[in-house]
Write a protein that holds these residues in place. Structure first.
Motif, mmCIF file in Angstrom:
data_model
loop_
_atom_site.group_PDB
_atom_site.id
_atom_site.type_symbol
_atom_site.label_atom_id
_atom_site.label_comp_id
_atom_site.label_asym_id
_atom_site.label_seq_id
_atom_site.Cartn_x
_atom_site.Cartn_y
_atom_site.Cartn_z
ATOM 1 N N MET A 170 0.853 -1.198 0.000
ATOM 2 C CA MET A 170 0.000 0.000 0.000
ATOM 3 C C MET A 170 0.884 1.241 0.000
ATOM 4 N N GLU A 171 1.330 1.680 -1.175
ATOM 5 C CA GLU A 171 2.252 2.810 -1.211
ATOM 6 C C GLU A 171 1.797 3.936 -2.137
ATOM 7 N N SER A 172 0.565 3.851 -2.651
ATOM 8 C CA SER A 172 0.067 4.896 -3.544
ATOM 9 C C SER A 172 -1.279 5.404 -3.051
ATOM 10 N N LYS A 173 -1.333 6.689 -2.672
ATOM 11 C CA LYS A 173 -2.592 7.267 -2.212
ATOM 12 C C LYS A 173 -3.630 7.282 -3.326
ATOM 13 N N SER A 174 -3.193 7.617 -4.530
ATOM 14 C CA SER A 174 -4.149 7.670 -5.645
ATOM 15 C C SER A 174 -4.760 6.307 -5.894
ATOM 16 N N PHE A 175 -3.937 5.267 -5.828
ATOM 17 C CA PHE A 175 -4.443 3.907 -6.049
ATOM 18 C C PHE A 175 -5.434 3.524 -4.958
ATOM 19 N N ILE A 176 -5.115 3.870 -3.715
ATOM 20 C CA ILE A 176 -6.007 3.540 -2.595
ATOM 21 C C ILE A 176 -7.326 4.304 -2.724
ATOM 22 N N ARG A 177 -7.253 5.592 -3.104
ATOM 23 C CA ARG A 177 -8.482 6.372 -3.274
ATOM 24 C C ARG A 177 -9.379 5.749 -4.349
ATOM 25 N N GLY A 178 -8.762 5.432 -5.498
ATOM 26 C CA GLY A 178 -9.547 4.823 -6.569
ATOM 27 C C GLY A 178 -10.115 3.477 -6.173
ATOM 28 N N SER A 179 -9.318 2.698 -5.436
ATOM 29 C CA SER A 179 -9.784 1.378 -4.983
ATOM 30 C C SER A 179 -10.949 1.513 -4.022
ATOM 31 N N TYR A 180 -10.850 2.507 -3.120
ATOM 32 C CA TYR A 180 -11.947 2.736 -2.180
ATOM 33 C C TYR A 180 -13.226 3.084 -2.926
ATOM 34 N N TYR A 181 -13.104 3.968 -3.913
ATOM 35 C CA TYR A 181 -14.298 4.377 -4.655
ATOM 36 C C TYR A 181 -14.926 3.167 -5.337
ATOM 37 N N LEU A 182 -14.086 2.350 -5.993
ATOM 38 C CA LEU A 182 -14.600 1.166 -6.677
ATOM 39 C C LEU A 182 -15.234 0.199 -5.683
ATOM 40 N N ALA A 183 -14.531 -0.080 -4.576
ATOM 41 C CA ALA A 183 -15.025 -1.061 -3.605
ATOM 42 C C ALA A 183 -16.320 -0.595 -2.953
ATOM 43 N N SER A 184 -16.384 0.682 -2.571
ATOM 44 C CA SER A 184 -17.588 1.167 -1.890
ATOM 45 C C SER A 184 -18.783 1.171 -2.828
ATOM 46 N N GLN A 185 -18.560 1.504 -4.103
ATOM 47 C CA GLN A 185 -19.661 1.496 -5.049
ATOM 48 C C GLN A 185 -20.170 0.075 -5.297
ATOM 49 N N LEU A 186 -19.247 -0.876 -5.484
ATOM 50 C CA LEU A 186 -19.662 -2.264 -5.690
ATOM 51 C C LEU A 186 -20.371 -2.813 -4.455
ATOM 52 N N LEU A 187 -19.780 -2.541 -3.286
ATOM 53 C CA LEU A 187 -20.328 -3.100 -2.052
ATOM 54 C C LEU A 187 -21.707 -2.535 -1.759
ATOM 55 N N THR A 188 -21.841 -1.217 -1.836
ATOM 56 C CA THR A 188 -23.118 -0.622 -1.456
ATOM 57 C C THR A 188 -24.149 -0.701 -2.574
ATOM 58 N N ARG A 189 -23.734 -1.089 -3.763
ATOM 59 C CA ARG A 189 -24.721 -1.367 -4.810
ATOM 60 C C ARG A 189 -25.324 -2.759 -4.580
ATOM 61 N N ALA A 190 -24.464 -3.731 -4.268
ATOM 62 C CA ALA A 190 -24.968 -5.082 -3.991
ATOM 63 C C ALA A 190 -25.776 -5.084 -2.688
#
Length: 848
Positions: A170-190
């Motif tokens: 975990m060494e990239s803030k941009s990657f973590i931000r994008g991953s969070y957005y993707l994960a939260s959208q998938l999770l809260t859509r399901a």
């Protein structure tokens, strides 16, 4: 009197923790505060957020860019986290350097290199003098030193490669931000009703995290494990609340192309499913755990090991826990904070695949296509996720308390035994605390009601009444029900039915009242098992009392003496000690409290002995002479008593199936007609997997022929637990798997040695202990219903649910024994062939 009109005497006012406001995380980028739970405000925002690309592509792109750049609110930028800094270039390389320079790893590499040099010296690879053990000259010593250094360098290269594949990156803030957005959208859509947490628990956790960050102590999150979504939900919560993301200990079966790299850069730490005897890898894992804990990085590890396929908690796995415990107990790490976590779902995505696995189908290997197919969850409405955090506690303090307790024992424990006891106590303590904070979901309430009714179906009004009653009982037992806010129970039930779907709960058409029935009882049992831990004591007492209730007749004929009840409850408790978590107060104390609660709730009537002093009798239950159903319970149609029985009966059926399936292990015999002596024909040991597969086939046949009431009793997980219990009791003997090779040397092969033949892993084998072997009829070779094994099965059967096909004990006996002989025949034929093949293989490798 109906259950709904009987308020449980043991009920109490819900705890303040249950009354705390509920927070939900949804895809509208907001945290919603609710007086009690269900998120009405987010009903449409989630779908709107995910559909924005079609309706307004520019707005969608702008929203994504905000997450990637970290513009806006603090949580989105994730700049000021509570914890140690991890998101900076070079973090992975720095972590790798710390691990490889760990003194423990360096010492192990030197040790392994020295042992290898000694082996090569004995084999003459370093000179004749070294092989003979004579004094070596300066030149020979130099060769040994050079060879040792060469091996050390080689081992460190291997260690570096293993470390790079293991550690999270975990060494990239941009990657973590994008991953969070993707994960939260998938999770809260399901899970369209959002991810819910308790505001009080979150505030407490943040306070603990702030102090831990100051002290540079790690928080070790220990969640239960029911779904792969568990990883995502906890990471999303930690990100959204500004806590340092934990490093997640994950099996390398998920480390497949593309997905494995993505997960590793969002927190996954890959470890092998089995370490074997690989000393370098074992030390490497311990060094990485030490490094994380020494530097205050948060960790996440699933205390059960794998995912629960049955819905209830599994026994603890002590592998990675032992590494964390050793880090602190050894003093290499000052302290760490343990935080048990409960994650509950309205519906678990993988339940369909779980059922297939439990019925004996092999677990499919994870792959990219299956992962991509998970996008289909976007079209689902799976309800909500509830995550609850137990109060965190100091691992150092826990170890000190346990060591102080052990120091008071009359017989001192050695260091190894003491560590094992502390580890076991820690594992079950965490499981107990997970149960304490677990929330019973609406789907679990509906599923439990549907599976604890005698009728084929239930009307909607009755279903609502029973859900209300069950909610009261859950709270009375100290459990917590998912917050319903001000919603009426009818709405909660409708939502649960919608989430469960027509594949699990059917609706009978064209009736005056909506009438529901269980379509897939096996799959619904997953949701029922989420509640059974709250009622295990009442269920065991009811199952013991059922041994006399099922006789029928006058009430006096159905009562049971305290001694007989105690004996049967003790027997069942021992039988299920690997299935359920029991309090440590002892059987007598637990039984007394359970009987008092059942009496107060008007479920049972107790006849007491007047000669016993009240003060001593209350604590032990020894003042009770007889137990029977109360008049109130009989008038209500035994609804409460039946409820407790229905909860435990599937497990009793599974235990009985496990016991009678041991009849398959009775080896065939040859009879010498002249001497009238018998001898075992063929092998005594059988392949464990082959036996359990046959046991499942045996159970399926018994179910379809009416001699087994619950199809879920044939599930692979419970059967495996039952066999493990039988092994602990000495009823069966199990030989663990071994690997055969053509070389007897334990050292690594040298370049000049002949290539060994391919190793063959011999699977675990099983046989009945001699004392438990049933007899066979010398004429027909049929298994006889005599001996301790049959008596053991009959004792389990005494608490089984009576069915219309099982009232004639003689008929059942002959049917079960006959079927056991039929199923076992093919098993022993396959075993003879398998043994012959193994014998040929062994002869071949020893002649090479």
């Amino acid at each position: 009197m109906s259950p709904s009109s009987r308020t449980p005497a043991s009920a109490s006012t819900p705890s303040p923790l249950e009354q705390a406001p509920d927070l939900s995380i949804t895809a509208d980028d907001q945290v919603h505060l609710h007086a009690a739970g269900h998120n009405e405000s987010a009903k449409g925002s989630l779908i709107h957020g995910m559909a924005r690309f079609r309706s307004s592509p520019l707005d969608f792109i702008r929203e994504v860019s905000l997450h990637m750049s970290g513009t806006g609110t603090g949580w989105r930028s994730y700049d000021h986290i509570i914890g140690q800094p991890i998101f900076y270039p070079g973090f992975s390389e720095e972590m790798k350097g710390r691990v490889l320079s760990n003194p423990m790893l360096v010492a192990k590499v030197r040790e392994l290199a020295a042992k290898r040099v000694d082996v090569e010296a004995r084999e003459g690879l370093l000179g004749e003098e070294a092989r003979k053990g004579v004094d070596v000259g300066v030149g020979e010593k130099d060769r040994r030193d050079r060879r040792r250094i060469q091996i050390e360098e080689s081992l460190m290269e291997v260690g570096e490669k293993l470390t790079d594949g293991m550690i999270c990156k975990m060494e990239s803030k941009s990657f973590i931000r994008g991953s969070y957005y993707l994960a939260s959208q998938l999770l809260t859509r399901a899970y369209h009703q959002g991810v819910h947490v308790s505001s009080e628990e979150v505030l407490r956790l943040r306070s603990v995290a702030e102090q831990a960050a100051k002290d540079k102590h790690s928080i070790i999150f220990l969640p239960c494990h029911r779904s792969h979504v568990d990883y995502v939900s906890l990471q999303v919560i930690c990100y959204r609340l500004g806590l340092g993301l934990p490093t997640v200990v994950a099996g390398d079966n998920l480390n497949f192309p593309v997905v494995g790299s993505f997960l590793q850069h969002t927190g996954a730490m890959w470890i092998r499913r089995s370490f074997g005897d690989d000393q370098l890898y074992t030390t490497l894992v311990q060094s990485y755990i030490d490094t994380l804990l020494q530097n205050g990085y948060n960790l996440e590890c699933f205390v059960e090991g794998g995912r629960s396929r049955t819905g209830k908690l599994l026994p603890p796995k002590f592998g990675i826990l032992s590494y964390m415990l050793d880090s602190v107990a050894s003093g290499r790490v000052k302290d760490a904070i343990i935080c048990p976590v409960s994650t509950q779902y309205d519906k678990v995505i993988e339940v369909d695949s779980y059922i297939n696995e439990l019925l004996g189908q092999p677990k499919p290997k994870e792959n990219l296509m299956d992962f991509l197919s998970a996008s289909s969850v976007l079209s689902l409405k799976l309800g909500r996720v509830d995550v609850r955090f137990h109060e965190p506690w100091s691992l150092r303090t826990f170890i000190d308390q346990q060591q102080a307790r052990f120091s008071q024992l009359p017989q001192k424990l050695d260091l190894k035994d003491e560590r094992l006891r502390i580890l076991r106590t820690m594992g079950y303590k965490v499981l107990s605390e997970i149960n304490d904070v677990s929330v019973v979901m609406p789907t679990a309430l509906v599923g439990t009601v549907l599976l604890t009714l005698r009728g084929r179906g239930v009307g909607k009004s009755e279903l609502i009444r029973r859900v209300e009653w069950l909610s009261e009982r859950v709270r009375a037992q100290g459990g917590r029900v998912a917050h319903f806010a001000s919603l009426p129970t009818s709405v909660v039930v409708e939502r649960a039915l919608e989430v469960l779907g027509s594949g699990l709960v059917g609706l009978v058409p064209d009736l005056p009242e909506e009438t529901f029935y269980a379509v897939d009882r096996f799959q619904l049992s997953f949701y029922r098992n989420m509640t059974i831990h709250l009622f295990i004591h009442q269920s065991l007492v009811s199952a013991a009392l059922y041994t006399t209730v099922k006789r029928g007749g006058a009430p006096a004929n159905q009562r049971i003496s305290y001694a007989d009840l105690y004996a049967q409850v003790s027997f069942l408790s021992q039988l299920f000690r690997g299935e359920f978590i029991f309090p440590t107060e002892g059987l007598a104390s637990n039984l007394a409290a359970t009987l008092a609660g059942l009496e107060a709730d008007n479920v049972v009537k107790l006849t007491r002995s007047p000669s016993t002093s009240p003060s001593s009798a209350t604590a032990t239950g020894n003042d009770v002479s007889y137990i029977e159903l109360s008049d109130v319970e009989r008038e209500s149609g035994r609804e409460n008593f039946d409820f407790y029985c229905f909860l435990i009966w599937p497990f009793i059926e599974a235990a009985w199936l496990g016991a009678v399936s041991l009849l398959l292990l009775t080896p065939p015999v040859l009879v010498d007609t002249e001497t009238q002596t018998t001898a075992v024909r063929g092998p005594r040991w059988l392949n464990m997997k082959m036996v359990q597969d046959r046991a499942q086939l045996f159970g399926k046949t018994l179910y379809h022929q009416g001699d087994l009431s619950y199809f879920e009793a044939v599930n692979k997980e419970t059967l495996k637990n039952t066999y493990q219990r039988f092994e602990e009791e000495g009823m069966v003997l199990v030989a663990t798997s071994t690997t055969t090779t053509s070389s007897t040397s334990t050292s690594s092969p040298s370049p000049t040695s002949p290539s060994p033949s391919p190793p063959k892993k011999l699977p675990p084998t099983i046989r009945l202990a001699d004392a438990w072997l049933p007899s066979r009829d010398p004429t027909s070779n049929a298994i006889l219903a005599t001996g301790p094994l049959w008596a053991f099965a009959e004792r389990i059967s005494a608490s089984r649910r009576e069915g219309k096909n099982r009232r004639d004990g003689g008929t059942v006996k002959s049917r079960v024994l006959g079927l056991a002989g039929l199923v076992a025949g093919g098993l022993w034929e396959e075993a003879v062939v398998g043994e012959q093949e193994d014998a040929v293989y062994r002869r071949c490798i020893h002649t090479m």
